[in-house]
Design an enzyme around this catalytic site. Structure first.
Site, PDB file in Angstrom:
ATOM      1  N   LEU A 182      24.930  36.320 103.805  1.00 40.54           N
ATOM      2  CA  LEU A 182      25.442  35.813 102.636  1.00 40.54           C
ATOM      3  C   LEU A 182      27.024  35.921 102.747  1.00 40.54           C
ATOM      4  CD1 LEU A 182      24.525  36.483  98.939  1.00 40.54           C
ATOM      5  CD2 LEU A 182      26.883  37.037  99.811  1.00 40.54           C
ATOM      6  N   ASN A 183      27.577  34.683 102.530  1.00 41.48           N
ATOM      7  CA  ASN A 183      29.158  34.722 102.394  1.00 41.48           C
ATOM      8  C   ASN A 183      29.325  34.141 101.267  1.00 41.48           C
ATOM      9  OD1 ASN A 183      28.547  32.700 104.814  1.00 41.48           O
ATOM     10  ND2 ASN A 183      30.668  32.101 104.376  1.00 41.48           N
ATOM     11  N   ASP A 184      30.260  33.188 101.028  1.00 42.67           N
ATOM     12  CA  ASP A 184      30.814  32.450  99.746  1.00 42.67           C
ATOM     13  C   ASP A 184      29.601  32.073  98.560  1.00 42.67           C
ATOM     14  OD1 ASP A 184      32.763  32.514 101.821  1.00 42.67           O
ATOM     15  OD2 ASP A 184      33.056  30.275 101.555  1.00 42.67           O
TER      16      ASP A 184
ATOM     17  N   SER B  74      31.112  25.352 102.261  1.00 45.32           N
ATOM     18  CA  SER B  74      31.233  25.774 100.962  1.00 45.32           C
ATOM     19  C   SER B  74      31.608  24.687 100.074  1.00 45.32           C
ATOM     20  CB  SER B  74      32.124  26.863 100.615  1.00 45.32           C
ATOM     21  OG  SER B  74      31.647  28.038 101.213  1.00 45.32           O
TER      22      SER B  74
ATOM     23  N   GLN C  46      26.493  30.668 100.642  1.00 46.97           N
ATOM     24  CA  GLN C  46      26.179  30.352 101.816  1.00 46.97           C
ATOM     25  C   GLN C  46      25.409  31.232 102.594  1.00 46.97           C
ATOM     26  OE1 GLN C  46      28.851  28.111 104.107  1.00 46.97           O
ATOM     27  NE2 GLN C  46      27.862  27.105 102.432  1.00 46.97           N
TER      28      GLN C  46
ATOM     29  N   GLU D 286      41.333  28.615 102.248  1.00 47.70           N
ATOM     30  CA  GLU D 286      39.976  28.598 102.112  1.00 47.70           C
ATOM     31  C   GLU D 286      39.758  28.385 100.608  1.00 47.70           C
ATOM     32  OE1 GLU D 286      37.701  29.909 105.946  1.00 47.70           O
ATOM     33  OE2 GLU D 286      38.260  31.324 104.808  1.00 47.70           O
TER      34      GLU D 286
ATOM     35  N   ARG E 261      38.111  21.767 104.262  1.00 46.83           N
ATOM     36  CA  ARG E 261      37.039  22.222 103.751  1.00 46.83           C
ATOM     37  C   ARG E 261      36.874  22.592 102.430  1.00 46.83           C
ATOM     38  NH1 ARG E 261      37.709  25.776 108.105  1.00 46.83           N
ATOM     39  NH2 ARG E 261      38.383  27.778 107.640  1.00 46.83           N
ATOM     40  N   ASP E 262      35.551  23.148 101.960  1.00 51.07           N
ATOM     41  CA  ASP E 262      35.372  23.756 100.515  1.00 51.07           C
ATOM     42  C   ASP E 262      35.864  22.766  99.414  1.00 51.07           C
ATOM     43  OD1 ASP E 262      34.752  25.451 102.609  1.00 51.07           O
ATOM     44  OD2 ASP E 262      36.710  26.767 102.095  1.00 51.07           O
TER      45      ASP E 262
END
Ligand code: FRU
Length: 485
Positions: free
Chosen positions: A44-46, A106, A62, A224, A165-166
């Protein structure tokens, strides 16, 4: 430690049965959390797409299913009615088109009339591995069905590097316009944010310009997860500048933080009122995201990845890594963000234990009233030795946390000490301990220290200086760890 090939990392998940054995293995880990959102398997990340919609909190993360590695990313969904108890809902966005062939990266959510709109980065790579980040849209209808717009809202801007991104999507009712803020890097390799605008959600997107943030033209190599929130008459620019060292942050180079100020959407200028503040002074905190669609504007709810982009963690060998922080309430006071645990967390208390024997239940909350003078708390001691040291130097009003005394040490190259000067003398702490994390809220939200820790069974003691009075409650489980994919 396992070496991953590109094929293994970017393998497409075709059938949940492909990861059932991994799930069984992960479930046996002593470090699985009881009241924090964590991955079913893998990494798992963001947090992504956090939103309050028609009586339910929707949150995504994520997710790379195959193990503790950054590879093909999916958006995995969890839901809650109260922000405290969470259930697994399953995968919502799959990287199943050319425009997102190497990952659904993300993004954020916005409530529209008939659906929740999820805007994310489709991470496309060509055969020669050239990256082309696309900004993509998924509509999630009230019956849970998700439908992806089969082409991007827009592609990368040629005047910036491949790091774009994001997307954070925002609607401005005064201008009757949608805005998307994108994290980016200019050709001089400095971090920045780009702004796009459109009168409609699904098409008409135009590049409006780079966000101007006077004084922040040379601040990190890539920003980010940028976002602009409005909290209590202030605008807040949240972002994660990469590859910079900050005072008292050890050798860490990725930081989740914010600047308070005023946003002018007509000139695309965010005028800062003060400097960059780190959001959390612990070891493991990144990619923070505020929930969209709250009623009222005097507070926000924020969660973050309790992990770091370049970290290795002791559970990697068990086939999983990462969890989310507790959602917390943000308000603005004295030109800073105040971060408090949610009041609903009190409902998790499941019996008070006597603190006098110095034993720490593995899942608990500790509250400390601290009187004048220096202070020290050792958590997770083994026979009175070692553990995580939380100390306070009253002359400097400096809090130091040091996890070098733990048996399981990790991410040591980012160093094992963090320090922070607090605004007022230390008087109060609320500490939330789960099987592999500790979140320390200081002086009613003045500062928070969030960290992963992996105590062994014998590291279950604590030692407190006599100028503190403690109460301890066991906490009940609040996250359903079901195998839903
Ligand atoms: C931040 C980040 C984002 C990206 C995502 C990919 O941790 O690198 O910039 O969209 O993770 O998983």
């Amino acid at each position: 430690m396992k070496e991953w090939t590109i094929e293994e990392r970017y393998r497409v998940l075709e059938d949940p049965e492909q990861i059932r054995d991994l799930y069984e293995q992960v479930s046996r880990s002593p470090y699985r959390q009881e009241y924090h959102v964590q991955p079913v398997t893998g990494l798992l990340n963001d947090p992504n797409g956090f939103i309050w919609h028609k009586g339910t909190w929707h949150l995504f993360y994520q997710w790379c299913p195959w193990g503790a590695v950054h590879g093909l990313k999916y958006w995995y969904q969890v839901q809650s009615e109260d922000l405290v108890t969470w259930k697994n809902v399953g995968v919502c966005i799959r990287p199943d088109m050319e425009m997102d062939n190497m990952g659904a990266y993300s993004g954020s959510a916005l409530a529209a009339k008939d659906a929740v709109c999820l805007v994310y980065t489709g991470n496309h790579r060509d055969e020669d591995w050239t990256r082309r980040p696309n900004t993509c849209l998924v509509k999630m209808y009230d019956d849970g069905r998700a439908s992806k717009l089969p082409w991007p809202l827009f592609g990368p801007h040629p005047a910036y590097t491949e790091h774009q991104r994001d997307p954070k999507i925002i609607y401005s009712p005064e201008r009757k316009k949608y805005f998307i803020i994108l994290g980016a890097q200019n050709k001089a390799r400095r971090g920045c944010a780009l702004v796009y605008e459109s009168p409609t959600l699904a098409d008409g997107w135009q590049f409006a310009g780079a966000l101007k943030v006077p004084g922040f033209e040379d601040f990190g190599e890539m920003w980010e997860c940028p976002s602009i929130e409005h909290i209590g008459n202030k605008d807040v620019l949240l972002f994660c500048p990469q590859h910079i060292y900050l005072p008292r942050r050890g050798a860490a180079t990725s930081h989740s933080g914010y600047v308070l100020g005023t946003m002018d959407w007509d000139t695309l200028t965010f005028q800062p009122d003060g400097s960059f503040h780190v959001l959390d002074f612990g070891f493991d905190f990144y990619a923070a995201e505020c929930a969209a669609n709250l009623e009222g504007e005097d507070y926000a709810i924020l969660t973050a990845w309790m992990g770091l982009p370049d970290g290795d963690y002791p559970t990697d060998d068990e086939g999983w890594q990462g969890c989310l922080t507790l959602p917390r309430e943000l308000t603005v006071r004295d030109r800073r963000l105040i971060q408090r645990p949610l009041p609903e967390l009190v409902d998790l208390r499941d019996g008070e234990v006597n603190p006098s024997d110095g034993t720490l239940p593995p899942v608990c909350e500790m509250e400390l009233m601290i009187s004048e003078g220096p202070f020290e708390l050792l958590l997770f001691t083994k026979n009175g030795e070692g553990g995580m040291r939380i100390s306070y130097n009253d002359a400097f009003r400096m809090i130091t946390i040091d996890r070098s005394g733990m048996i399981n040490r990790f991410n040591t190259e980012q160093e094992e000490i963090r320090e922070h000067l607090i605004a007022n003398p230390l008087s109060h702490m609320r500490i939330f301990i789960d099987h592999s994390s500790v979140e320390i809220f200081v002086n009613d939200g003045d500062a928070v220290f969030t960290s992963r820790v992996f105590p062994t069974e014998e590291e279950n003691g604590f030692i407190l200086t006599p100028n503190a009075n403690g109460r301890i409650w066991k906490l009940r489980p609040a996250v359903k760890d079901d195998f839903v994919v």
